[in-house]
Scaffold this motif. Structure first.
Motif, PDB file in Angstrom:
ATOM      1  N   HIS A  40       0.809  -1.216   0.000  1.00 50.90           N
ATOM      2  CA  HIS A  40       0.000   0.000   0.000  1.00 50.90           C
ATOM      3  C   HIS A  40       0.843   1.266   0.000  1.00 50.90           C
ATOM      4  CE1 HIS A  40      -3.768  -2.188   0.464  1.00 50.90           C
ATOM      5  NE2 HIS A  40      -3.039  -3.037   1.141  1.00 50.90           N
ATOM      6  N   GLY A  41       2.092   1.149  -0.375  1.00 54.95           N
ATOM      7  CA  GLY A  41       2.937   2.313  -0.582  1.00 54.95           C
ATOM      8  C   GLY A  41       3.462   2.992   0.661  1.00 54.95           C
ATOM      9  N   GLY A  42       3.327   2.367   1.805  1.00 50.88           N
ATOM     10  CA  GLY A  42       3.853   2.972   3.026  1.00 50.88           C
ATOM     11  C   GLY A  42       5.354   2.771   3.135  1.00 50.88           C
ATOM     12  N   PRO A  43       5.988   3.501   4.018  1.00 53.24           N
ATOM     13  CA  PRO A  43       7.433   3.325   4.206  1.00 53.24           C
ATOM     14  C   PRO A  43       7.731   1.966   4.832  1.00 53.24           C
ATOM     15  CG  PRO A  43       6.549   4.798   5.874  1.00 53.24           C
ATOM     16  CD  PRO A  43       5.426   4.509   4.916  1.00 53.24           C
ATOM     17  N   PRO A  44       8.945   1.474   4.679  1.00 48.60           N
ATOM     18  CA  PRO A  44       9.295   0.185   5.288  1.00 48.60           C
ATOM     19  C   PRO A  44       9.010   0.186   6.790  1.00 48.60           C
ATOM     20  CG  PRO A  44      11.042   0.915   3.827  1.00 48.60           C
ATOM     21  CD  PRO A  44      10.059   2.056   3.947  1.00 48.60           C
ATOM     22  N   GLY A  45       8.422  -0.909   7.256  1.00 47.53           N
ATOM     23  CA  GLY A  45       8.114  -1.035   8.679  1.00 47.53           C
ATOM     24  C   GLY A  45       6.869  -0.296   9.131  1.00 47.53           C
ATOM     25  N   ALA A  46       6.048   0.179   8.195  1.00 53.07           N
ATOM     26  CA  ALA A  46       4.890   1.006   8.548  1.00 53.07           C
ATOM     27  C   ALA A  46       3.856   0.248   9.385  1.00 53.07           C
ATOM     28  CB  ALA A  46       4.224   1.558   7.291  1.00 53.07           C
ATOM     29  N   GLU A  47       3.620  -1.016   9.119  1.00 56.56           N
ATOM     30  CA  GLU A  47       2.643  -1.831   9.846  1.00 56.56           C
ATOM     31  C   GLU A  47       1.275  -1.136   9.972  1.00 56.56           C
ATOM     32  OE1 GLU A  47       4.298  -5.076  12.684  1.00 56.56           O
ATOM     33  OE2 GLU A  47       4.802  -3.113  13.521  1.00 56.56           O
ATOM     34  N   THR A  48       0.652  -0.871   8.845  1.00 56.75           N
ATOM     35  CA  THR A  48      -0.645  -0.193   8.839  1.00 56.75           C
ATOM     36  C   THR A  48      -1.764  -1.040   8.247  1.00 56.75           C
ATOM     37  OG1 THR A  48      -0.091   0.806   6.713  1.00 56.75           O
ATOM     38  CG2 THR A  48       0.349   2.120   8.696  1.00 56.75           C
ATOM     39  N   HIS A  49      -1.434  -2.004   7.386  1.00 57.84           N
ATOM     40  CA  HIS A  49      -2.420  -2.827   6.689  1.00 57.84           C
ATOM     41  C   HIS A  49      -2.134  -4.301   6.965  1.00 57.84           C
ATOM     42  CE1 HIS A  49      -2.537   0.956   4.511  1.00 57.84           C
ATOM     43  NE2 HIS A  49      -3.669   0.581   3.925  1.00 57.84           N
ATOM     44  N   PHE A  50      -3.125  -5.007   7.522  1.00 58.20           N
ATOM     45  CA  PHE A  50      -2.936  -6.420   7.847  1.00 58.20           C
ATOM     46  C   PHE A  50      -4.108  -7.247   7.364  1.00 58.20           C
ATOM     47  CE2 PHE A  50       0.088  -4.631  10.766  1.00 58.20           C
ATOM     48  CZ  PHE A  50       1.054  -5.613  10.897  1.00 58.20           C
ATOM     49  N   GLY A  51      -3.835  -8.518   7.185  1.00 60.94           N
ATOM     50  CA  GLY A  51      -4.868  -9.511   6.946  1.00 60.94           C
ATOM     51  C   GLY A  51      -4.704 -10.595   7.995  1.00 60.94           C
ATOM     52  N   VAL A  52      -5.823 -11.079   8.520  1.00 61.69           N
ATOM     53  CA  VAL A  52      -5.767 -12.175   9.487  1.00 61.69           C
ATOM     54  C   VAL A  52      -6.720 -13.284   9.062  1.00 61.69           C
ATOM     55  CG1 VAL A  52      -5.067 -10.732  11.448  1.00 61.69           C
ATOM     56  CG2 VAL A  52      -7.493 -11.134  11.045  1.00 61.69           C
ATOM     57  N   LEU A  53      -6.278 -14.506   9.276  1.00 59.66           N
ATOM     58  CA  LEU A  53      -7.119 -15.687   9.136  1.00 59.66           C
ATOM     59  C   LEU A  53      -7.181 -16.300  10.519  1.00 59.66           C
ATOM     60  CD1 LEU A  53      -8.575 -18.058   7.722  1.00 59.66           C
ATOM     61  CD2 LEU A  53      -6.330 -18.994   7.247  1.00 59.66           C
TER      62      LEU A  53
END
Length: 131
Positions: A40-53
Motif C-alpha cells: 500500500h505504498g507505506g514506508p518500510p516497517g509502517a505496519e498499517t495494513h494487515f490480513g488475518v485468518l
C-alpha cells in the motif's frame, strides 16, 4: 502479490501484538497474520495494513458479521491507532477442515488522499495548458 505470513513471534511489534491479542481472546486452532503494508505504498516497517485468518471454535453458530466483531473487539486499541486496514477471514475449525484455503487479499485501490489531490491538480494544470 501477498504480504509476508507471520508465524510465531515473527514480524514487527504491531504484528506480534495482533497475534497475541487474537490468541488470548479467541484461542484459535489456526492463526495467520499477514502484513500487507508494503503493498500500500507505506514506508518500510509502517505496519498499517494487515490480513488475518482466524480459525476458532468461538465462531461456531455465529454469522460472519458477529465473527468480525469479535476480532475487531480484540484489536480495538490497534484499530483506533496505528492499524489502518484489517482484512478478516474468520472460520470455525469445521469450515477450515473442509476448505483450508485463505482467500487472496483484495487489491489496493489507490494511494493516499494527498496523492489523489496531487494527481487531480496535475490534470487540471494540463487542461489549462491546452487552452
Amino acid at each position: 502479490m501477498r504480504g509476508p505470513l507471520l508465524a510465531g513471534a515473527m514480524g514487527g511489534p504491531l504484528a506480534r501484538t495482533i497475534r497475541a491479542k487474537l490468541t488470548a481472546a479467541l484461542q484459535p486452532t489456526h492463526l495467520e497474520v499477514r502484513d500487507d503494508s508494503p503493498l500500500h505504498g507505506g514506508p518500510p516497517g509502517a505496519e498499517t495494513h494487515f490480513g488475518v485468518l482466524v480459525v476458532s471454535g468461538r465462531f461456531a453458530g455465529l454469522p460472519p458479521l458477529q465473527r468480525h466483531r469479535l476480532v475487531h473487539e480484540a484489536l480495538r486499541a490497534e484499530l483506533a491507532g496505528p492499524l489502518h486496514a484489517l482484512q478478516v477471514v474468520a472460520r470455525t475449525p469445521e469450515q477450515w477442515q473442509s476448505d483450508p484455503q485463505n482467500p487472496p487479499a483484495p487489491p489496493c485501490l489507490g494511494g493516499s488522499k494527498r496523492e489523489k489531490r496531487r494527481e487531480a491538480r496535475e490534470e487540471e494544470e494540463e487542461e489549462v495548458g491546452k487552452k
